[in-house]
Design an enzyme around this catalytic site. Structure first.
Site, PDB file in Angstrom:
ATOM      1  N   ASN A   1       0.771  -1.294  -0.016  1.00 12.23           N
ATOM      2  CA  ASN A   1      -0.043   0.035  -0.026  1.00 12.23           C
ATOM      3  C   ASN A   1       0.825   1.499   0.110  1.00 12.23           C
ATOM      4  O   ASN A   1       0.231   2.237  -0.332  1.00 12.23           O
ATOM      5  CB  ASN A   1      -0.841   0.178   1.169  1.00 12.23           C
TER       6      ASN A   1
ATOM      7  N   GLY B   1     -13.956  -2.663   0.328  1.00 13.97           N
ATOM      8  CA  GLY B   1     -14.976  -1.963  -0.584  1.00 13.97           C
ATOM      9  C   GLY B   1     -14.150  -0.560  -0.844  1.00 13.97           C
ATOM     10  O   GLY B   1     -14.133  -0.146  -1.904  1.00 13.97           O
ATOM     11  N   HIS B   2     -13.825   0.190   0.110  1.00 13.68           N
ATOM     12  CA  HIS B   2     -13.499   1.445   0.013  1.00 13.68           C
ATOM     13  C   HIS B   2     -12.171   1.725  -0.697  1.00 13.68           C
ATOM     14  O   HIS B   2     -11.972   2.997  -1.270  1.00 13.68           O
ATOM     15  CB  HIS B   2     -13.473   2.040   1.224  1.00 13.68           C
TER      16      HIS B   2
ATOM     17  N   CYS C   1      -1.527   5.772   8.427  1.00 10.03           N
ATOM     18  CA  CYS C   1      -1.587   5.171   9.820  1.00 10.03           C
ATOM     19  C   CYS C   1      -0.380   5.585  10.260  1.00 10.03           C
ATOM     20  O   CYS C   1      -0.513   5.701  11.708  1.00 10.03           O
ATOM     21  CB  CYS C   1      -1.673   3.708   9.614  1.00 10.03           C
TER      22      CYS C   1
END
Ligand SMILES: *Cc1c(COP(=O)(O)O)cnc(C)c1O
Length: 394
Positions: A152, A201-202, A326
Site C-alpha cells: 500500500n 470495498g472503499h 496510519c
C-alpha cells in the site's frame, strides 16, 4: 473554490455515483432483514447473494467461499487469528513479511504474545519479498504464510504465484492481503494457489466499512463473530445489505473497466515518475520501477520533511500522503521504507501519490510543477542542504 486534486487513492477512494445509486434502494425500499422469512425480505437476501456471486466470479471462486466482513482490517484479523486457533495442534509458527499493513503486523504481534512464533521475511531494495528466505523459513510446525499481494505504500507487486506454489508444495495455508490489488490486478485464486484473501470495498470506489475474506472450501477456519447463522455461521451479525450491494457493484465495475482504466493510470503514473525523477534533483523512486500498482508513485526527496511537503501541497489543493495514513502523526518513519533499506532521514522525506480513473494529465503536470517549487523552497530553508551544496561546490 480551488480545484481539489485527490491523489491519495491508496488511503481511500470516492464512492462512485453508480455504486451509491445501486445502494440507495436498500436503505429505504428493500430494508428487510435477509434472514426473515416473508417475501419482502427476499429482495434483500437476493441482493446479498447476487453481490456474493459477482465477487466470487471476479476471483474464480465459489459463491460460498466469500465471507463479508466490516472491511480489510477485520478480514486480516480473521485470517490470522482464526487460522492460528484452528491449526495450533499442528504447529504455532506463522510466516509473514516486514512490509505488511498494520492490520497484519499488529495481529501478528498479538499472536506472538499468545505463544505463536512469527517469522518476518525481508524484502529487497525494490520491496520484493525474498522468496528463497521465505521457503527456507518453512518448518514442520508452520501453519500459515501471509504475504500481501501489493504494498500500500510503495506499490510493489509480490510474486504471489510463486509463493502460492511454495505454500502448496509444503502443505502450508496461504493468505494474501489483497486490499490494494483487488480491482487493480487480475486475480484468480486457483491459479495463484491462494487459500485466503482479504479485500476492502472503499479501496475500489465502493463504500467504507465493508470487505470480505475469501476462504477456500476445506480450510477449517473458526468463526470470527459468534451469534446468528449469517455468513455460513462464521461471521454473525445482520448483513450490511447496502454495503454489500455497493461492494458488489464496485467489484463488477472494477472488473469490467480494469484493462482500460489501469492502462491509462500506468501512462499517467509513468509520466509522473519520469518528470519528477528528471526535474527534481536528489530524488529517488521507492518500489519497483515497473512491477508496481498501476496507480502508485512513491518518492523520497533528500533534505526535505515529508510532513512539510504535504502541508504545502495541501495549500495547492493537492491531497497526498507521506508513508501511510496510519503512520502520519507519528515520528517513526514508515516500516516499509525502512525495510527497503532507506536511512531514517531519507524515509522522512517521502511522498506517496496514488491516482484514480479521474486523474488527468493536466492534474499530473500541475502536481509536478508544484512539487518542484515546493521542494526548492523547502531545500532553500534547509541548513543540511546548504552544507551539502557548499561541499559539492568545492
Ligand atoms: C486499507 C488497507 C487495509 C485496511 O482496510 P480497511 O478496510 O480500511 O480496514 C488493509 N491492508 C491494506 C494493504 C490496505 O491498504
Amino acid at each position: 473554490m480551488k480545484k481539489l486534486i485527490y491523489l491519495d487513492n491508496a488511503a481511500t477512494t470516492k464512492t462512485s455515483e453508480e455504486v451509491v445509486a445501486a445502494m440507495l434502494p436498500y436503505f429505504t425500499e428493500y430494508y428487510g432483514n435477509p434472514s426473515s422469512v416473508y417475501e419482502f425480505a427476499s429482495e434483500s437476501k437476493k441482493a446479498v447473494s447476487n453481490a456474493r456471486r459477482t465477487i466470487a466470479e471476479t476471483l474464480g471462486a465459489q459463491e460460498n467461499e466469500i465471507y463479508f466482513t466490516a472491511g480489510g482490517s477485520e478480514a486480516d484479523n480473521w485470517a490470522l487469528k482464526a487460522t492460528a486457533e484452528a491449526y495450533q495442534s499442528k504447529g504455532k509458527h506463522i510466516i509473514t513479511t516486514k512490509i505488511e499493513h498494520h492490520a497484519i503486523l499488529h495481529t501478528a504481534e498479538y499472536l506472538e504474545k499468545r505463544g505463536f512464533e512469527i517469522t518476518y521475511i525481508g524484502v529487497d531494495e525494490n520491496g520484493v519479498v525474498k522468496v528463497d528466505e521465505l521457503e527456507k523459513a518453512i518448518r514442520p510446525d508452520t501453519i500459515l504464510i501471509s504475504v500481501m499481494f501489493a504494498n500500500n505504500e510503495i506499490g510493489t507487486i509480490q510474486p504471489i504465484k510463486e509463493i502460492g506454489e511454495i505454500a502448496k508444495k509444503h502443505g502450508v495455508l496461504f493468505h494474501t492481503d489483497a486490499v490494494q490489488a483487488y480491482g487493480q490486478l487480475p486475480i484468480n485464486v486457483d491459479e495463484l494457489h491462494i487459500d485466503m484473501l482479504s479485500s476492502s470495498g472503499h479501496k475500489l470506489n465502493g463504500p467504507k466499512g465493508i470487505g470480505f475474506l475469501y476462504i477456500r472450501k476445506g480450510v477449517k477456519i473458526r468463526s470470527f463473530v459468534h451469534g446468528g447463522a449469517q455468513e455460513r455461521k462464521r461471521r454473525a451479525g445482520t448483513e450490511n445489505v447496502p454495503g454489500i450491494v455497493g461492494y458488489g457493484k464496485a467489484a463488477e465495475i472494477a472488473a469490467k473497466t480494469m484493462k482500460e482504466r489501469t492502462a491509462k493510470e500506468i501512462e499517467l503514473r509513468d509520466h509522473l515518475i519520469d518528470r519528477v525523477l528528471a526535474e527534481v534533483p536528489y530524488t529517488r523512486l521507492n518500489g519497483h520501477r515497473t512491477n508496481r500498482l498501476p496507480n502508485n508513485a512513491n518518492f523520497s526527496f533528500q533534505f526535505v520533511e515529508g510532513e512539510s511537503l504535504l502541508i504545502l501541497l495541501d495549500n495547492n489543493g493537492i491531497c497526498a500522503s507521506s508513508g501511510s495514513a496510519c503512520t502520519s502523526g507519528s515520528l517513526d518513519p514508515s516500516h516499509v521504507l525502512l525495510a527497503i533499506g532507506l536511512p531514517h532521514e531519507i524515509a522522512h522525506g517521502s511522498l506517496r501519490l496514488t491516482l484514480s480513473a479521474e486523474t488527468t494529465m493536466e492534474d499530473i503536470d500541475f502536481v509536478v510543477d508544484c512539487i518542484k517549487q515546493i521542494i526548492e523552497r523547502l531545500r532553500s530553508m534547509s541548513p543540511l542542504y546548504e552544507d551539502f551544496v557548499k561541499k559539492n561546490q568545492k
